[in-house]
Design a protein around this motif. Structure first.
Motif, PDB file in Angstrom:
ATOM      1  N   ARG A  73       0.870  -1.177   0.000  1.00  0.00           N
ATOM      2  CA  ARG A  73       0.000   0.000   0.000  1.00  0.00           C
ATOM      3  C   ARG A  73       0.906   1.226   0.000  1.00  0.00           C
ATOM      4  NH1 ARG A  73      -5.307   0.597   1.703  1.00  0.00           N
ATOM      5  NH2 ARG A  73      -5.503  -1.463   2.593  1.00  0.00           N
ATOM      6  N   ASP A  75       2.314   4.949   1.006  1.00  0.00           N
ATOM      7  CA  ASP A  75       2.343   5.769   2.231  1.00  0.00           C
ATOM      8  C   ASP A  75       1.901   7.203   1.976  1.00  0.00           C
ATOM      9  OD1 ASP A  75       3.338   3.577   3.438  1.00  0.00           O
ATOM     10  OD2 ASP A  75       5.369   4.347   3.712  1.00  0.00           O
ATOM     11  N   THR A 203      12.890  -5.385   7.994  1.00  0.00           N
ATOM     12  CA  THR A 203      11.886  -4.609   8.729  1.00  0.00           C
ATOM     13  C   THR A 203      11.921  -3.147   8.298  1.00  0.00           C
ATOM     14  OG1 THR A 203      13.476  -4.381  10.529  1.00  0.00           O
ATOM     15  CG2 THR A 203      11.852  -6.133  10.763  1.00  0.00           C
ATOM     16  N   SER A 205      10.033  -0.342   5.336  1.00  0.00           N
ATOM     17  CA  SER A 205       8.624  -0.036   5.032  1.00  0.00           C
ATOM     18  C   SER A 205       7.890  -1.266   4.516  1.00  0.00           C
ATOM     19  CB  SER A 205       8.538   1.043   3.952  1.00  0.00           C
ATOM     20  OG  SER A 205       9.186   2.197   4.369  1.00  0.00           O
ATOM     21  N   THR A 206       8.563  -2.069   3.692  1.00  0.00           N
ATOM     22  CA  THR A 206       7.915  -3.238   3.100  1.00  0.00           C
ATOM     23  C   THR A 206       7.643  -4.301   4.158  1.00  0.00           C
ATOM     24  OG1 THR A 206       9.068  -2.842   1.018  1.00  0.00           O
ATOM     25  CG2 THR A 206       8.175  -5.048   1.359  1.00  0.00           C
ATOM     26  N   GLN A 209       4.881  -3.527   6.465  1.00  0.00           N
ATOM     27  CA  GLN A 209       3.539  -3.712   5.887  1.00  0.00           C
ATOM     28  C   GLN A 209       3.189  -5.191   5.752  1.00  0.00           C
ATOM     29  OE1 GLN A 209       3.657  -1.635   2.089  1.00  0.00           O
ATOM     30  NE2 GLN A 209       2.528   0.071   2.961  1.00  0.00           N
ATOM     31  N   ARG A 226      17.356  -6.956  11.612  1.00  0.00           N
ATOM     32  CA  ARG A 226      18.740  -6.536  11.802  1.00  0.00           C
ATOM     33  C   ARG A 226      18.774  -5.147  12.441  1.00  0.00           C
ATOM     34  NH1 ARG A 226      22.797  -6.852   6.822  1.00  0.00           N
ATOM     35  NH2 ARG A 226      21.682  -5.005   6.100  1.00  0.00           N
ATOM     36  N   THR A 227      18.036  -4.202  11.849  1.00  0.00           N
ATOM     37  CA  THR A 227      17.998  -2.862  12.438  1.00  0.00           C
ATOM     38  C   THR A 227      16.569  -2.556  12.857  1.00  0.00           C
ATOM     39  OG1 THR A 227      19.768  -2.191  10.943  1.00  0.00           O
ATOM     40  CG2 THR A 227      18.564  -0.432  12.039  1.00  0.00           C
ATOM     41  N   LYS A 345      16.132   7.492   8.325  1.00  0.00           N
ATOM     42  CA  LYS A 345      15.819   6.484   7.313  1.00  0.00           C
ATOM     43  C   LYS A 345      14.397   6.774   6.881  1.00  0.00           C
ATOM     44  CE  LYS A 345      18.066   2.102   8.057  1.00  0.00           C
ATOM     45  NZ  LYS A 345      17.869   0.730   8.481  1.00  0.00           N
ATOM     46  N   ARG A 346      13.994   6.343   5.718  1.00  0.00           N
ATOM     47  CA  ARG A 346      12.619   6.584   5.270  1.00  0.00           C
ATOM     48  C   ARG A 346      11.661   6.020   6.327  1.00  0.00           C
ATOM     49  NH1 ARG A 346       7.957   5.392   3.576  1.00  0.00           N
ATOM     50  NH2 ARG A 346       7.255   5.769   1.441  1.00  0.00           N
ATOM     51  N   TRP A 511      19.545   3.172   2.612  1.00  0.00           N
ATOM     52  CA  TRP A 511      19.640   3.028   1.145  1.00  0.00           C
ATOM     53  C   TRP A 511      19.754   4.379   0.464  1.00  0.00           C
ATOM     54  CZ3 TRP A 511      15.760   5.380  -1.483  1.00  0.00           C
ATOM     55  CH2 TRP A 511      14.502   5.471  -0.896  1.00  0.00           C
TER      56      TRP A 511
HETATM   57  P1  NAP Z   1      14.588  -1.210   3.108  1.00  0.00           P
HETATM   58  O1  NAP Z   1      14.015  -0.005   3.706  1.00  0.00           O
HETATM   59  O2  NAP Z   1      15.924  -1.125   2.463  1.00  0.00           O
HETATM   60  O3  NAP Z   1      14.583  -2.330   4.222  1.00  0.00           O
HETATM   61  C1  NAP Z   1      15.234  -3.539   4.011  1.00  0.00           C
HETATM   62  C2  NAP Z   1      15.242  -4.326   5.288  1.00  0.00           C
HETATM   63  O4  NAP Z   1      15.918  -5.546   5.048  1.00  0.00           O
HETATM   64  C3  NAP Z   1      15.972  -3.622   6.407  1.00  0.00           C
HETATM   65  O5  NAP Z   1      15.360  -3.927   7.614  1.00  0.00           O
HETATM   66  C4  NAP Z   1      17.358  -4.247   6.323  1.00  0.00           C
HETATM   67  O6  NAP Z   1      18.093  -4.196   7.513  1.00  0.00           O
HETATM   68  C5  NAP Z   1      16.985  -5.671   5.999  1.00  0.00           C
HETATM   69  N1  NAP Z   1      18.073  -6.419   5.398  1.00  0.00           N
HETATM   70  C6  NAP Z   1      18.668  -6.216   4.206  1.00  0.00           C
HETATM   71  N2  NAP Z   1      19.634  -7.105   4.009  1.00  0.00           N
HETATM   72  C7  NAP Z   1      19.673  -7.891   5.112  1.00  0.00           C
HETATM   73  C8  NAP Z   1      20.464  -8.991   5.514  1.00  0.00           C
HETATM   74  N3  NAP Z   1      21.452  -9.462   4.742  1.00  0.00           N
HETATM   75  N4  NAP Z   1      20.221  -9.553   6.715  1.00  0.00           N
HETATM   76  C9  NAP Z   1      19.248  -9.077   7.513  1.00  0.00           C
HETATM   77  N5  NAP Z   1      18.464  -8.046   7.193  1.00  0.00           N
HETATM   78  C10 NAP Z   1      18.669  -7.447   5.992  1.00  0.00           C
HETATM   79  O7  NAP Z   1      13.617  -1.827   1.972  1.00  0.00           O
HETATM   80  P2  NAP Z   1      12.021  -1.747   1.874  1.00  0.00           P
HETATM   81  O8  NAP Z   1      11.399  -2.032   3.166  1.00  0.00           O
HETATM   82  O9  NAP Z   1      11.638  -2.579   0.696  1.00  0.00           O
HETATM   83  O10 NAP Z   1      11.747  -0.245   1.555  1.00  0.00           O
HETATM   84  C11 NAP Z   1      12.486   0.453   0.584  1.00  0.00           C
HETATM   85  C12 NAP Z   1      11.785   1.725   0.246  1.00  0.00           C
HETATM   86  O11 NAP Z   1      10.696   1.458  -0.615  1.00  0.00           O
HETATM   87  C13 NAP Z   1      11.149   2.424   1.415  1.00  0.00           C
HETATM   88  O12 NAP Z   1      12.061   3.093   2.210  1.00  0.00           O
HETATM   89  C14 NAP Z   1      10.154   3.304   0.714  1.00  0.00           C
HETATM   90  O13 NAP Z   1      10.750   4.428   0.164  1.00  0.00           O
HETATM   91  C15 NAP Z   1       9.675   2.392  -0.398  1.00  0.00           C
HETATM   92  N6  NAP Z   1       8.469   1.683   0.039  1.00  0.00           N
HETATM   93  C16 NAP Z   1       7.340   2.422   0.116  1.00  0.00           C
HETATM   94  C17 NAP Z   1       6.209   1.819   0.543  1.00  0.00           C
HETATM   95  C18 NAP Z   1       4.978   2.618   0.623  1.00  0.00           C
HETATM   96  O14 NAP Z   1       4.867   3.727   0.185  1.00  0.00           O
HETATM   97  N7  NAP Z   1       4.012   2.058   1.226  1.00  0.00           N
HETATM   98  C19 NAP Z   1       6.185   0.497   0.912  1.00  0.00           C
HETATM   99  C20 NAP Z   1       7.336  -0.221   0.820  1.00  0.00           C
HETATM  100  C21 NAP Z   1       8.490   0.387   0.381  1.00  0.00           C
HETATM  101  P3  NAP Z   1      19.115  -2.978   7.767  1.00  0.00           P
HETATM  102  O15 NAP Z   1      18.240  -1.794   8.049  1.00  0.00           O
HETATM  103  O16 NAP Z   1      19.936  -3.420   8.885  1.00  0.00           O
HETATM  104  O17 NAP Z   1      19.893  -2.805   6.480  1.00  0.00           O
END
Ligand code: NAP
Length: 553
Positions: A73, A75, A203, A205-206, A209, A226-227, A345-346, A511
């Motif tokens: 969904r 944000d 953990t 945004s994705t 959700q 992890r974080t 972070k976002r 990121w």
């Molecule tokens: P993310 O913010 O990069 O989160 C990735 C998660 O995976 C983090 O918790 C990260 O931990 C963990 N991770 C990555 N590699 C790992 C490993 N080797 N071992 C353990 N944990 C690991 O990615 P995302 O959640 O897909 O979101 C990316 C961006 O997409 C968001 O910030 C946002 O801009 C957009 N998004 C938007 C929406 C929305 O509008 N609703 C929804 C989803 C995504 P660390 O923090 O320790 O690296």
């Protein structure tokens, strides 16, 4: 215009390719998400160019086409997560909820594509693998995975900022006997978690959700964190008839507001300073913002992103909420052990994320304390246990901003590859053009506000700027535009200065900095100076006959 050739549609181009001829258009656009659709409309229908979109997926939608994970969904609030270029479109489309769910966004983008008859100029199932600039011909030669070739004068990348999945290189993944999925490459027919032991890594945004939705049907969900992360309740609700009526009467005002706020959202950031407010007033304001929910929480005070002490007040409030919601104190402590400033972070927003850890079928593993070592046929092994799993969900994010561009073999003047040009990190002028790559425009490229802004607002501004620029070139018989290395260097300094004025670069794994991808240069990629200021800078550059660019006939 002399160079304007007859306008083939996508069918003609395909048959050209089959017959071995190289098809030629004025403009090729890579990607059919929000950016690519609008860019096609502008170039084809407003400027009368022959324009085509090449799209890897089998439908429109871009990031929303691929991110079909449970709970996906947006944000941004639905009424702001819309195109604002057409009053008729605003009149006829009606969102159903405060935040649009992935299927509704897909319906919206399909509606836009059909309404403006865009699909006839989109070639689906066409992944671009290379784009080489031919200096003598002043043309880009674009190659696809299927081996087809097309040439174009203008090449516009509309590849999105978050479209290259990051699948961590964990030893043994190929031996896992169960199924695994990355959230950004989710199967179109969904995944049935019923009765399954599911492990979710990530953990952000994705993950925030996805977890509550997966937990509803899985036999057991283990979240590998992890974080630790902040999250504010989204407070999603169906839109009321009154709010829908208000929207129909207020589009002009909402557009004006979104064009004048720092982040392109239809709400401003308060002028108040957290540190000028008494603890009691602060608490009351944070409680009210928590009840309102959503990204607006970070707008409670002006200084949250600029002053660590101010930020600490929000961070403490949010950690307190986690401890209030999560009943098991040990789990709450791991979730609240957050190592970075709020919104550096976002910031995710959620529906029942922390509440999910009160379910009997959900457990949390702190992989900072006990790192993941490998994956076995049975599941995930950390430094102190093996977790048996049927399904692993990687909510591990993206090789953001540069990943989608560097996955294509882009070569500019004198064979200069984008990979080499960006070896030390991305450098561009205004996030719109890279020195050495004439007539190539990057919609929401690194160096532009992009992900720090409500995306459709950032996209419309970029697409319109590029359209105006090409229109100017045609009017003035300019054949080539290329930014200078000096302009790009100066802009890189500006991007750094803007980021360093905030708390944003103070995060280990962000990121925004490319720090989530091993080996990626650590450069703050989006422009943090605000959409309002950025829009003025871009308009000013155009008004000065594209200062910082070399235009040649
Ligand atoms: P993310 O913010 O990069 O989160 C990735 C998660 O995976 C983090 O918790 C990260 O931990 C963990 N991770 C990555 N590699 C790992 C490993 N080797 N071992 C353990 N944990 C690991 O990615 P995302 O959640 O897909 O979101 C990316 C961006 O997409 C968001 O910030 C946002 O801009 C957009 N998004 C938007 C929406 C929305 O509008 N609703 C929804 C989803 C995504 P660390 O923090 O320790 O690296």
């Amino acid at each position: 215009m002399e160079h304007l050739i007859a306008m083939p549609d996508a069918t003609t181009l395909r048959s050209d390719a089959r017959s071995g001829q190289v098809a030629e258009v004025d403009a090729l656009i890579i990607g059919a998400g929000f950016s690519g659709l609008y860019q096609l409309l502008c170039l084809r229908d407003r400027l009368g160019l022959s324009a085509q979109v090449l799209e890897a997926g089998d439908g429109v939608g871009g990031t929303w086409y691929w991110n079909r994970y449970p709970g996906a969904r947006c944000d941004s609030e639905s009424h702001s997560y819309s195109y604002y270029f057409s009053d008729e479109l605003l009149e006829e489309w009606e969102w159903s909820e405060r935040y649009p769910e992935q299927p509704e966004i897909m319906r919206y983008l399909n509606h836009v594509a059909d309404r403006f008859d865009l699909k006839r100029d989109i070639r689906f199932g066409t992944r671009v693998t290379s784009a080489h600039y031919d200096t003598a011909a002043n043309r880009w030669l674009v190659g696809t995975e299927a081996g087809e070739q097309l040439t174009t004068k203008f090449l516009i990348t509309a590849v999105g900022c978050l479209s290259t999945a990051n699948i961590p290189d964990i030893p043994g993944l190929d031996t896992f006997a169960g199924d695994w999925y990355h959230t950004g490459q989710w199967p179109h027919d969904g995944v049935d978690f019923t009765g399954k032991r599911v492990g979710q890594i990530g953990t952000g945004s994705t993950g925030i959700q996805a977890a509550p939705v997966i937990a509803k049907t899985a036999a057991h969900l283990t979240v590998f964190q992890r974080t630790a992360n902040y999250s504010v309740p989204a407070r999603n609700v169906p839109l009321t008839p009154e709010f829908k009526r208000y929207l129909k009467q207020s589009y002009a005002e909402i557009r004006r507001l979104m064009h004048t706020t720092t982040n392109g959202h239809p709400f401003g950031i308060s002028e108040r300073l957290a540190l000028d407010t008494t603890p009691e007033q602060r608490q009351a304001l944070y409680e009210a913002a928590w009840e309102t929910g959503g990204l607006q929480f970070r707008s409670t005070f002006q200084d949250l992103l600029f002053d660590k002490a101010a930020n600490d007040t929000a961070a403490d409030f949010l950690r307190g909420k986690i401890r209030e919601i999560v009943k098991d104190p040990a789990t709450a402590a791991i979730l609240a052990d957050i190592d970075h400033p709020f919104a550096a972070k976002r910031p995710p927003i959620d529906t029942n994320y922390f509440e999910t850890f009160n379910r009997d079928n959900v457990s949390l593993v702190d992989v900072r304390a006990t790192p993941i070592e490998r994956i076995t046929p049975k599941g995930i092994v950390t430094s102190d246990a093996e977790y048996e799993l049927d399904i692993i969900v990687f909510a591990t994010g993206f090789d953001a901003m540069t990943g989608p561009l560097l996955n294509i073999d882009i070569r500019g003047r004198d064979g200069l590859s984008m990979k080499d040009a960006w070896q030390a990190g991305p450098k561009s002028y205004l996030g719109l053009q890279v020195a050495g790559f004439p007539n190539l425009f990057t919609v929401t490229g690194p160096g532009s506000p992009s992900v720090l802004c409500n995306m459709p607002v950032a996209i419309e501004q970029h697409v319109e700027w590029i359209t105006d620029c090409i229109s100017y070139m045609n009017e003035h018989e300019v054949e080539r535009i290329e930014t200078t290395a000096e302009a790009a260097d100066k802009w890189a300094e500006e991007v750094n200065t803007a980021a360093n004025a905030t708390l944003l670069p103070q995060v280990k794994h962000s990121w925004y900095l490319g720090a989530n991808i091993p080996g990626k240069p650590r450069v703050f990629m989006p422009y943090a100076g605000g959409m309002l200021r950025y829009r003025d800078i871009c308009s000013d550059v155009a008004a000065r006959n594209y200062e910082g660019f070399v235009l040649s006939r």
